[in-house]
Design a protein around this motif. Sequence first.
Motif, PDB file in Angstrom:
ATOM      1  N   VAL A   1     -12.189   9.713  -1.124  1.00 20.69           N
ATOM      2  CA  VAL A   1     -13.247   8.824  -0.653  1.00 20.69           C
ATOM      3  C   VAL A   1     -12.638   7.922   0.417  1.00 20.69           C
ATOM      4  N   GLU A   2     -13.349   7.768   1.533  1.00 21.22           N
ATOM      5  CA  GLU A   2     -12.888   6.916   2.622  1.00 21.22           C
ATOM      6  C   GLU A   2     -13.734   5.643   2.622  1.00 21.22           C
ATOM      7  N   ILE A   3     -13.089   4.511   2.353  1.00 15.70           N
ATOM      8  CA  ILE A   3     -13.802   3.234   2.261  1.00 15.70           C
ATOM      9  C   ILE A   3     -13.405   2.369   3.450  1.00 15.70           C
ATOM     10  N   PRO A   4     -14.386   1.931   4.262  1.00 12.65           N
ATOM     11  CA  PRO A   4     -14.077   1.095   5.428  1.00 12.65           C
ATOM     12  C   PRO A   4     -13.428  -0.231   5.015  1.00 12.65           C
ATOM     13  N   ARG A   5     -12.303  -0.561   5.648  1.00 12.28           N
ATOM     14  CA  ARG A   5     -11.568  -1.789   5.310  1.00 12.28           C
ATOM     15  C   ARG A   5     -12.399  -3.049   5.517  1.00 12.28           C
TER      16      ARG A   5
ATOM     17  N   VAL B   1      -4.515   6.632  -2.073  1.00 10.81           N
ATOM     18  CA  VAL B   1      -3.921   7.671  -1.228  1.00 10.81           C
ATOM     19  C   VAL B   1      -3.153   6.993  -0.098  1.00 10.81           C
ATOM     20  N   ARG B   2      -3.850   6.174   0.702  1.00 11.96           N
ATOM     21  CA  ARG B   2      -3.194   5.460   1.793  1.00 11.96           C
ATOM     22  C   ARG B   2      -4.191   4.503   2.431  1.00 11.96           C
ATOM     23  N   ARG B   3      -3.675   3.744   3.401  1.00 12.03           N
ATOM     24  CA  ARG B   3      -4.498   2.825   4.173  1.00 12.03           C
ATOM     25  C   ARG B   3      -4.099   2.956   5.633  1.00 12.03           C
ATOM     26  N   ASP B   4      -5.096   2.947   6.523  1.00 10.03           N
ATOM     27  CA  ASP B   4      -4.785   2.875   7.953  1.00 10.03           C
ATOM     28  C   ASP B   4      -5.527   1.666   8.533  1.00 10.03           C
TER      29      ASP B   4
ATOM     30  N   PHE C   1       0.831  -1.208   0.000  1.00 14.42           N
ATOM     31  CA  PHE C   1       0.000   0.000   0.000  1.00 14.42           C
ATOM     32  C   PHE C   1       0.866   1.258   0.000  1.00 14.42           C
ATOM     33  N   ILE C   2       2.017   1.202   0.650  1.00 13.47           N
ATOM     34  CA  ILE C   2       2.940   2.340   0.657  1.00 13.47           C
ATOM     35  C   ILE C   2       3.619   2.464  -0.710  1.00 13.47           C
ATOM     36  N   SER C   3       4.078   1.328  -1.254  1.00 15.30           N
ATOM     37  CA  SER C   3       4.785   1.335  -2.536  1.00 15.30           C
ATOM     38  C   SER C   3       3.916   1.827  -3.689  1.00 15.30           C
ATOM     39  N   PHE C   4       2.625   1.525  -3.644  1.00 18.23           N
ATOM     40  CA  PHE C   4       1.740   1.851  -4.767  1.00 18.23           C
ATOM     41  C   PHE C   4       0.869   3.075  -4.499  1.00 18.23           C
ATOM     42  N   LYS C   5       1.267   3.900  -3.540  1.00 13.81           N
ATOM     43  CA  LYS C   5       0.571   5.159  -3.275  1.00 13.81           C
ATOM     44  C   LYS C   5       0.585   5.996  -4.552  1.00 13.81           C
ATOM     45  N   GLY C   6      -0.577   6.527  -4.926  1.00 11.82           N
ATOM     46  CA  GLY C   6      -0.686   7.335  -6.137  1.00 11.82           C
ATOM     47  C   GLY C   6      -0.995   6.547  -7.386  1.00 11.82           C
TER      48      GLY C   6
ATOM     49  N   TYR D   1      -8.091   5.071   1.687  1.00  9.55           N
ATOM     50  CA  TYR D   1      -8.397   6.394   1.143  1.00  9.55           C
ATOM     51  C   TYR D   1      -8.092   6.389  -0.349  1.00  9.55           C
ATOM     52  N   LEU D   2      -9.073   6.840  -1.132  1.00  8.06           N
ATOM     53  CA  LEU D   2      -8.986   6.802  -2.584  1.00  8.06           C
ATOM     54  C   LEU D   2      -9.250   8.200  -3.132  1.00  8.06           C
TER      55      LEU D   2
END
Length: 153
Positions: free
Chosen positions: A137-141, A121-124, A94-99, A129-130
């Motif tokens: 857009v915030e999509i629940p995991r 955008v990122r994941r927590d 998820f970090i490597s493919f940000k953007g 986040y997209l």
Amino acid sequence: MTHPLIPQIIDLASPVAAELGLEIVGAVFHTNQRPPVLRVDICNPLQDIGLDDCERMSRALEASLDAAEIIPDAYVLEVSSPGISRQLVTDREFISFKGFPVIISTSPPYEQQQEWIGQLVRRDETTVYLNQKGRVVEIPRNLITTVQLDERR
């Protein structure tokens, strides 16, 4: 549906991979083939996966699987790299493919939509986040079934 032996296989394979400086990305057991095929995908966090990484992992994992006797019958072991067209699973991915452009599938649908397309955008811990044309857009995991790279863009 995941084969019931996969969690045991991953539990066995993960420390073997770590010892070789590798990581397990996924595993699939194709029991509809004769002999059945166990495919284990690995990555090297420091560099691109090479043939020697696959060979080293194959030898070490084969010895561990034989010793553990998890798979009772004959099978073929394939160790390979998942390649670029794949689902994103690990925090590192998820970090490597940000953007990058991704397709997120949800089940059940989230806000009356089952497929979301945009830039990652990122994941927590709770949310992915997209970016969709400047709108985040915030999509629940817990609703997400897959996040994969969108190769159409």
